[in-house]
Scaffold this motif. Structure first.
Motif, PDB file in Angstrom:
ATOM      1  N   ARG A 153       0.854  -1.196   0.000  1.00  0.00           N
ATOM      2  CA  ARG A 153       0.000   0.000   0.000  1.00  0.00           C
ATOM      3  C   ARG A 153       0.886   1.240   0.000  1.00  0.00           C
ATOM      4  N   ARG A 154       0.396   2.297  -0.641  1.00  0.00           N
ATOM      5  CA  ARG A 154       1.150   3.556  -0.726  1.00  0.00           C
ATOM      6  C   ARG A 154       0.819   4.423   0.474  1.00  0.00           C
ATOM      7  N   LEU A 155       1.828   5.101   1.006  1.00  0.00           N
ATOM      8  CA  LEU A 155       1.659   5.973   2.164  1.00  0.00           C
ATOM      9  C   LEU A 155       1.904   7.416   1.749  1.00  0.00           C
ATOM     10  N   HIS A 156       1.090   8.321   2.295  1.00  0.00           N
ATOM     11  CA  HIS A 156       1.205   9.760   1.997  1.00  0.00           C
ATOM     12  C   HIS A 156       1.337  10.517   3.324  1.00  0.00           C
ATOM     13  N   PRO A 157       2.545  10.635   3.885  1.00  0.00           N
ATOM     14  CA  PRO A 157       2.713  11.305   5.181  1.00  0.00           C
ATOM     15  C   PRO A 157       2.684  12.833   5.046  1.00  0.00           C
ATOM     16  N   LEU A 158       1.494  13.409   4.911  1.00  0.00           N
ATOM     17  CA  LEU A 158       1.329  14.846   4.726  1.00  0.00           C
ATOM     18  C   LEU A 158       1.237  15.560   6.073  1.00  0.00           C
ATOM     19  N   PRO A 159       1.626  16.837   6.122  1.00  0.00           N
ATOM     20  CA  PRO A 159       1.488  17.598   7.369  1.00  0.00           C
ATOM     21  C   PRO A 159       0.050  17.559   7.866  1.00  0.00           C
ATOM     22  N   GLY A 160      -0.118  17.292   9.148  1.00  0.00           N
ATOM     23  CA  GLY A 160      -1.446  17.234   9.749  1.00  0.00           C
ATOM     24  C   GLY A 160      -2.149  15.901   9.602  1.00  0.00           C
ATOM     25  N   ALA A 214      14.984  -0.069   4.353  1.00  0.00           N
ATOM     26  CA  ALA A 214      13.602  -0.164   4.793  1.00  0.00           C
ATOM     27  C   ALA A 214      13.550  -0.188   6.313  1.00  0.00           C
ATOM     28  N   ILE A 215      12.344   0.036   6.846  1.00  0.00           N
ATOM     29  CA  ILE A 215      12.087  -0.026   8.281  1.00  0.00           C
ATOM     30  C   ILE A 215      11.034  -1.107   8.527  1.00  0.00           C
ATOM     31  N   ARG A 216      11.293  -1.983   9.468  1.00  0.00           N
ATOM     32  CA  ARG A 216      10.345  -3.047   9.808  1.00  0.00           C
ATOM     33  C   ARG A 216       9.414  -2.579  10.920  1.00  0.00           C
ATOM     34  N   LEU A 217       8.126  -2.821  10.730  1.00  0.00           N
ATOM     35  CA  LEU A 217       7.114  -2.455  11.722  1.00  0.00           C
ATOM     36  C   LEU A 217       6.335  -3.706  12.108  1.00  0.00           C
ATOM     37  N   GLU A 218       6.215  -3.942  13.419  1.00  0.00           N
ATOM     38  CA  GLU A 218       5.563  -5.157  13.896  1.00  0.00           C
ATOM     39  C   GLU A 218       4.051  -5.035  14.002  1.00  0.00           C
ATOM     40  N   GLY A 219       3.544  -3.808  14.094  1.00  0.00           N
ATOM     41  CA  GLY A 219       2.106  -3.642  14.233  1.00  0.00           C
ATOM     42  C   GLY A 219       1.674  -2.205  13.997  1.00  0.00           C
ATOM     43  N   ILE A 244       7.194  -3.793   6.022  1.00  0.00           N
ATOM     44  CA  ILE A 244       8.352  -2.918   5.884  1.00  0.00           C
ATOM     45  C   ILE A 244       7.899  -1.646   5.177  1.00  0.00           C
ATOM     46  N   VAL A 245       8.489  -0.522   5.567  1.00  0.00           N
ATOM     47  CA  VAL A 245       8.224   0.775   4.943  1.00  0.00           C
ATOM     48  C   VAL A 245       9.486   1.197   4.214  1.00  0.00           C
ATOM     49  N   LYS A 246       9.325   1.607   2.939  1.00  0.00           N
ATOM     50  CA  LYS A 246      10.487   1.989   2.136  1.00  0.00           C
ATOM     51  C   LYS A 246      10.090   3.096   1.168  1.00  0.00           C
ATOM     52  N   PRO A 247      11.061   3.883   0.680  1.00  0.00           N
ATOM     53  CA  PRO A 247      10.751   4.969  -0.255  1.00  0.00           C
ATOM     54  C   PRO A 247      10.451   4.439  -1.653  1.00  0.00           C
ATOM     55  N   LEU A 248       9.707   5.236  -2.445  1.00  0.00           N
ATOM     56  CA  LEU A 248       9.429   4.844  -3.827  1.00  0.00           C
ATOM     57  C   LEU A 248      10.712   4.767  -4.639  1.00  0.00           C
ATOM     58  N   THR A 249      11.594   5.718  -4.435  1.00  0.00           N
ATOM     59  CA  THR A 249      12.941   5.684  -5.012  1.00  0.00           C
ATOM     60  C   THR A 249      13.890   6.138  -3.914  1.00  0.00           C
ATOM     61  N   ARG A 250      15.143   5.699  -3.992  1.00  0.00           N
ATOM     62  CA  ARG A 250      16.114   6.046  -2.960  1.00  0.00           C
ATOM     63  C   ARG A 250      16.468   7.519  -3.064  1.00  0.00           C
ATOM     64  N   LEU A 285       6.104   3.348   0.562  1.00  0.00           N
ATOM     65  CA  LEU A 285       5.346   2.119   0.416  1.00  0.00           C
ATOM     66  C   LEU A 285       5.416   1.317   1.699  1.00  0.00           C
ATOM     67  N   ALA A 286       4.275   0.725   2.080  1.00  0.00           N
ATOM     68  CA  ALA A 286       4.235  -0.270   3.151  1.00  0.00           C
ATOM     69  C   ALA A 286       3.966  -1.611   2.483  1.00  0.00           C
ATOM     70  N   GLN A 287       4.790  -2.609   2.795  1.00  0.00           N
ATOM     71  CA  GLN A 287       4.724  -3.894   2.103  1.00  0.00           C
ATOM     72  C   GLN A 287       4.782  -5.033   3.112  1.00  0.00           C
ATOM     73  N   GLU A 288       3.942  -6.042   2.890  1.00  0.00           N
ATOM     74  CA  GLU A 288       3.973  -7.202   3.763  1.00  0.00           C
ATOM     75  C   GLU A 288       5.344  -7.863   3.716  1.00  0.00           C
TER      76      GLU A 288
END
Length: 395
Positions: A132-139, A171-176, A152-158, A195-198
């Protein structure tokens, strides 16, 4: 054994892992980079195209000034995503004075951008992890994802902003969900979509790859398979140690799936297909890189020199004799793999013995200066009047 240098120049946007396989095949190399860089000191480097960095347009102009007066169109090689995109986006201008093996422009853009790649993979039903795509916008607040954790969370491009968050990791691993909510305020200032990916269970050693060159007729002209040994950082890091696998044995399903996907997306040119094998043995496609890469040094010493095959095709020369890469051949990035081995609990003595046996690495008896000269220059720079490296001829 290195062949005598003959024929058309190779113009290399890359490091020694691309220069060395070309040099071993007897291809004359012109490298793009700083005068003090490792490639400038290689015995395989015949010409240096000085470049300290700058905008794409300036580099394209520099390349055109070099290529235009050459009696025979050089073959252009690129090793990083940024170089790939630059060549692809300026392919019409560059094609006037260079030859290159490159995928279709739209396909290049799609494969480099993880968001576009994911959309294509879902449309073609490729075996990719759910994303799934993530959009971390202000607010904004962290979304509730319909994904199975861990993710795991990773950028669309480095991009450099990501490095400020994660440093060396990809990437960053998230457990929950609670960890995503805690991370979200740190993601907002980065200012990029993610991106957040299983997560596919298992260590980085379960990442296997298929390396292939497909000619203009759609024929596989050369291929080999491999597996990661170590990365730094240990989790979601960059490769520091690699090995060739048996394309008729443990790598057979990897190459078969790579060829199938290449045909489905209409790929031409070189590419690396990265897969991760889950505990049940299924392969999951992680990414496709349609460019040359550090694996080609290892492939060449193992018997399949993809850059040399490309050079032969584009210059009308006979291809190297067909071969299969020798399983067990290894590559390492010495300085970073020392850290990776330490963090993996490998004793220093055992690691040093492994490095001594490693066939593809930065320092080799037949071409030691790319490894030694930059270190010597840094040492001499500490003293007033220290020696400086001679500059190779400018184009």
């Amino acid at each position: 054994m290195t062949k005598r240098k003959t024929g058309t120049l190779a113009c290399v946007l890359g490091d020694m892992d691309l220069v060395r396989p070309l040099g071993l095949a007897g291809v004359r190399c012109a490298v793009v980079g700083p005068p003090g860089g490792a490639t400038a000191h290689s015995r395989f480097t015949e010409r240096l195209i000085p470049w300290e960095g700058g905008c794409d347009d300036a580099l394209v102009d520099r390349l055109l000034r070099f290529g235009a007066p050459q009696p025979d169109k050089p073959v252009l090689y690129m090793e990083e995503d940024a170089q790939l995109l630059m060549v692809s986006r300026h392919r019409d201008r560059l094609a006037a004075v260079f030859r290159f093996a490159l995928a279709d422009g739209d396909l290049v853009e799609t494969l480099v951008d993880k968001g576009r790649f994911q959309a294509m993979a879902e449309r073609l039903d490729l075996p990719v992890p759910r994303t799934r795509r993530l959009h971390p916008l202000p607010g904004s607040e962290a979304p509730d994802l319909d994904l199975r954790y861990p993710v795991i969370v990773k950028p669309l491009t480095r991009r450099p902003p990501w490095d400020e968050i994660e440093g060396l990791g990809k990437a960053i691993r998230l457990e929950g969900p609670e960890e995503l909510r805690a991370l979200w305020p740190r993601l907002i200032p980065v200012g990029i979509d993610l991106l957040a990916q299983e997560l596919i269970p298992g260590p980085e050693t379960r990442i296997e790859s298929h390396h292939v060159y497909i000619d203009d007729a759609g024929t596989v002209a050369g291929e080999f398979t491999g597996r990661k040994i170590r990365t730094y950082p240990v989790d979601y890091g960059h490769s520091t140690a690699l090995t060739i696998t048996d394309i008729d044995g443990e790598g057979a399903d990897v190459s078969a799936l790579g060829r199938e996907i290449a045909a489905r997306i209409g790929l031409r040119g070189v590419a690396k297909f990265d897969f991760k094998r889950d505990p049940d043995g299924r392969l999951h496609l992680l990414e496709i890189n349609p460019r040359f890469n550090l694996w080609h040094h290892l492939g060449a010493v193992a018997g399949v020199n993809l850059p040399a095959i490309v050079q032969a095709d584009l210059t009308g020369r006979p291809r190297p004799a067909p071969a299969k890469a020798r399983p067990g051949a290894c590559w390492c990035h010495i300085s970073k793999d020392r850290l990776a081995a330490r963090d993996s609990g490998v004793p220093m003595a055992r690691w040093l013995a492994w490095v001594a046996r490693c066939e593809a690495k930065a320092i080799t008896p037949d071409d030691p200066m790319p490894f030694l000269r930059p270190k010597l220059d840094r040492l001499l720079a500490r003293f007033p009047g220290g020696a400086r490296p001679p500059r190779l001829a400018k184009p």
